[in-house]
Design a protein around this motif. Structure first.
Motif, short mmCIF file in Angstrom:
data_model
loop_
_atom_site.label_atom_id
_atom_site.label_comp_id
_atom_site.label_asym_id
_atom_site.label_seq_id
_atom_site.Cartn_x
_atom_site.Cartn_y
_atom_site.Cartn_z
N MET A 195 28.28 43.07 42.44
CA MET A 195 28.26 42.11 43.51
C MET A 195 29.36 42.46 44.49
SD MET A 195 29.80 38.46 41.99
CE MET A 195 28.54 38.32 40.80
N ILE A 196 29.13 42.10 45.74
CA ILE A 196 30.08 42.41 46.81
C ILE A 196 30.33 41.13 47.61
CG2 ILE A 196 30.46 43.70 48.95
CD1 ILE A 196 28.62 45.86 47.76
N CYS A 197 31.57 40.88 47.91
CA CYS A 197 31.94 39.79 48.79
C CYS A 197 31.96 40.35 50.21
CB CYS A 197 33.31 39.22 48.43
SG CYS A 197 33.87 37.95 49.58
N PRO A 198 30.99 39.97 51.06
CA PRO A 198 30.94 40.55 52.40
C PRO A 198 32.12 40.15 53.27
CG PRO A 198 29.30 38.83 52.17
CD PRO A 198 29.91 39.03 50.82
N ARG A 199 32.71 39.01 53.02
CA ARG A 199 33.85 38.55 53.83
C ARG A 199 35.08 39.42 53.60
NH1 ARG A 199 34.73 32.81 55.51
NH2 ARG A 199 32.56 33.10 55.22
N GLN A 200 35.33 39.78 52.34
CA GLN A 200 36.55 40.53 52.02
C GLN A 200 36.27 41.96 51.59
OE1 GLN A 200 37.87 37.73 49.07
NE2 GLN A 200 39.26 36.75 50.51
N GLY A 201 34.99 42.30 51.38
CA GLY A 201 34.64 43.64 50.96
C GLY A 201 34.99 43.93 49.51
N GLU A 202 35.26 42.92 48.73
CA GLU A 202 35.59 43.11 47.32
C GLU A 202 34.32 43.38 46.51
OE1 GLU A 202 37.80 39.69 46.11
OE2 GLU A 202 39.48 40.18 47.41
N PHE A 203 34.44 44.26 45.53
CA PHE A 203 33.32 44.70 44.71
C PHE A 203 33.57 44.34 43.26
CE2 PHE A 203 31.56 48.09 42.01
CZ PHE A 203 30.22 47.99 42.33
N TYR A 204 32.53 43.89 42.56
CA TYR A 204 32.64 43.57 41.15
C TYR A 204 31.39 44.10 40.45
CZ TYR A 204 33.18 41.03 36.78
OH TYR A 204 33.33 40.71 35.46
N ALA A 205 31.56 44.82 39.35
CA ALA A 205 30.42 45.34 38.60
C ALA A 205 30.80 45.53 37.15
CB ALA A 205 29.98 46.68 39.19
N LEU A 206 29.82 45.52 36.31
CA LEU A 206 29.94 45.88 34.90
C LEU A 206 28.84 46.90 34.63
CD1 LEU A 206 30.37 42.35 33.29
CD2 LEU A 206 32.15 44.01 33.77
#
Length: 80
Positions: free
Chosen positions: A1-12
């Motif tokens: 998943m990506i936060c479009p506002r901050q560009g942060e990425f999270y994955a497993l």
């Protein structure tokens, strides 16, 4: 998943995907990601594992793309 506002990425990374694995992903995401907003939308396609009625979304609110809408899925640009 990506936060479009901050560009942060999270994955497993898993060996496969089904509703049980997706629930594990949601559990970890709800625990690991420190959300700043009351409402947090998670945009999903119509994969069967995204649609199981028993999923516990907790901090996330699912929003489903329209069926058959490949233009809204950026992964198609990369041949995934």
């Amino acid at each position: 998943m990506i936060c479009p506002r901050q560009g942060e990425f999270y994955a497993l990374e898993f060996t496969h995907t089904d509703s049980e694995v997706f629930q594990i992903f949601l559990n970890f995401a709800n625990n690991d990601i420190k959300l700043k907003r009351h409402r947090n939308l998670l945009i999903c396609d119509h994969a069967t594992w995204h649609q199981k009625k028993t999923l516990k979304w907790e901090k996330f609110e699912p929003v489903f793309l329209p069926p058959y809408s490949p233009d809204f899925n950026p992964s198609n640009d990369y041949g995934f």
